[in-house]
Design a protein around this motif. Structure first.
Motif, mmCIF file in Angstrom:
data_model
loop_
_atom_site.group_PDB
_atom_site.id
_atom_site.type_symbol
_atom_site.label_atom_id
_atom_site.label_comp_id
_atom_site.label_asym_id
_atom_site.label_seq_id
_atom_site.Cartn_x
_atom_site.Cartn_y
_atom_site.Cartn_z
ATOM 1 N N GLY A 287 0.778 -1.233 0.000
ATOM 2 C CA GLY A 287 0.000 0.000 0.000
ATOM 3 C C GLY A 287 0.807 1.280 0.000
ATOM 4 N N GLN A 288 2.136 1.171 -0.048
ATOM 5 C CA GLN A 288 2.984 2.359 -0.037
ATOM 6 C C GLN A 288 3.814 2.431 -1.312
ATOM 7 N N ASP A 289 3.968 3.659 -1.848
ATOM 8 C CA ASP A 289 4.845 3.855 -3.004
ATOM 9 C C ASP A 289 6.284 3.827 -2.520
ATOM 10 N N MET A 290 7.066 2.912 -3.087
ATOM 11 C CA MET A 290 8.462 2.762 -2.694
ATOM 12 C C MET A 290 9.354 2.935 -3.914
ATOM 13 N N GLU A 291 10.460 3.646 -3.723
ATOM 14 C CA GLU A 291 11.440 3.800 -4.796
ATOM 15 C C GLU A 291 12.354 2.580 -4.822
ATOM 16 N N ILE A 292 12.415 1.954 -5.983
ATOM 17 C CA ILE A 292 13.202 0.725 -6.123
ATOM 18 C C ILE A 292 14.367 0.948 -7.081
ATOM 19 N N GLU A 293 15.562 0.622 -6.618
ATOM 20 C CA GLU A 293 16.751 0.639 -7.466
ATOM 21 C C GLU A 293 17.022 -0.794 -7.919
ATOM 22 N N THR A 294 17.161 -0.975 -9.227
ATOM 23 C CA THR A 294 17.475 -2.294 -9.773
ATOM 24 C C THR A 294 18.829 -2.236 -10.461
ATOM 25 N N PHE A 295 19.738 -3.111 -10.055
ATOM 26 C CA PHE A 295 21.078 -3.176 -10.640
ATOM 27 C C PHE A 295 21.167 -4.415 -11.539
ATOM 28 N N LEU A 296 21.523 -4.189 -12.797
ATOM 29 C CA LEU A 296 21.603 -5.262 -13.789
ATOM 30 C C LEU A 296 23.062 -5.610 -14.061
ATOM 31 N N SER A 297 23.359 -6.906 -14.120
ATOM 32 C CA SER A 297 24.748 -7.319 -14.341
ATOM 33 C C SER A 297 24.804 -8.703 -14.978
ATOM 34 N N ASP B 121 19.652 -7.187 -8.964
ATOM 35 C CA ASP B 121 19.624 -6.927 -7.525
ATOM 36 C C ASP B 121 18.757 -5.711 -7.279
ATOM 37 N N GLN B 122 17.747 -5.853 -6.426
ATOM 38 C CA GLN B 122 16.813 -4.762 -6.173
ATOM 39 C C GLN B 122 16.963 -4.251 -4.745
ATOM 40 N N LYS B 123 16.997 -2.908 -4.624
ATOM 41 C CA LYS B 123 17.224 -2.281 -3.332
ATOM 42 C C LYS B 123 16.149 -1.246 -3.017
ATOM 43 N N ILE B 124 15.831 -1.133 -1.749
ATOM 44 C CA ILE B 124 14.976 -0.066 -1.228
ATOM 45 C C ILE B 124 15.748 0.629 -0.123
ATOM 46 N N GLN B 125 15.917 1.936 -0.266
ATOM 47 C CA GLN B 125 16.675 2.738 0.701
ATOM 48 C C GLN B 125 18.066 2.145 0.942
#
Length: 236
Positions: A181-191, A206-210
């Protein structure tokens, strides 16, 4: 005269290094193997492992290019399924209490529609009607990168792409998704890009939040143009 020549040389240097957003995207498409090659694929099946919260869960993804996608994760003996075909989608997630096939939300439908396309939405942005903007260059963890903002035509959501100046491959994206239910910013690292029939695919995500990794996806096998029964995408 010497000052004029030096000024001219500076102009040549600046011009040679100035890139338009279209030029950067074309370089990325070429590095990946070409948009035409991705669009020519009829089907794709990939298998791998999702790592999250100390668990390693088997993953299978099957795609009919531009039409359907189904992902299935085996979680502690139970199947977590997301399936989309021709504008309709459903999901089963016993871990979250969804034990029978339940229709996807409108937001999920947009997300999974994009996943039916084997080519990335960046290199195929024109055909999909998305808007792109080059935001210049940025150093990301020691990698010099072009930074591109893509605005999705269907929901106006923004995805930011970071493309290595060195090899023209996307190594990081940033977007937002609703989680609990919350909008979260997701960083995705591709390798770990590997070549399959002249086309490159990232084998690691690899996916990261904060700044904290919450999920990693390792792809072990990719099969192109294999037989896939369309019935597996129909609501069960």
């Amino acid at each position: 005269m010497k000052k004029i020549l030096l000024s001219a040389l500076c102009f040549v240097f600046i011009s040679a290094n100035s890139q338009t957003v279209e030029e950067v995207i074309q370089k990325n498409a070429k590095a990946m193997g070409g948009l035409a090659g991705f669009n020519a694929i009829k089907t794709m099946k990939s298998t791998g492992v999702v790592s999250t919260q100390g668990l390693e869960l088997p993953l299978t993804v099957q795609i009919i290019n531009g039409k359907a996608v189904r992902s299935e994760v085996n979680a502690m003996g139970q199947s977590v399924i997301n399936s989309y075909k021709d504008g309709k989608g459903w999901k089963v997630n016993p871990i979250a209490g969804i034990t029978t096939a339940t229709d996807m939300t409108p937001e999920e439908l947009i997300d999974f529609k994009a996943q039916t396309m084997i080519a990335s939405q960046l290199i195929d942005y024109k055909a999909r009607g998305h808007k792109v903007e080059l935001l210049g260059q940025e150093d990301v963890e020691g990698i010099k990168a072009y930074k591109i903002k893509l605005t999705n035509k269907d929901d106006n959501k923004i995805t930011t792409y970071f493309i290595s100046v060195n090899d023209n491959l996307v190594f990081k994206t940033i977007n937002s998704k609703q989680i609990q239910g919350q909008d979260m910013e997701i960083e995705t690292f591709l390798s770990d890009f590997k070549d399959f029939k002249g086309l490159k695919f990232p084998m690691m995500r690899d996916q990261k939040i904060q700044g904290e990794t919450f999920q990693s996806i390792k792809i072990n096998t990719i099969e192109l143009n294999v037989t896939i029964d369309e019935k597996i995408f129909d609501k069960q």
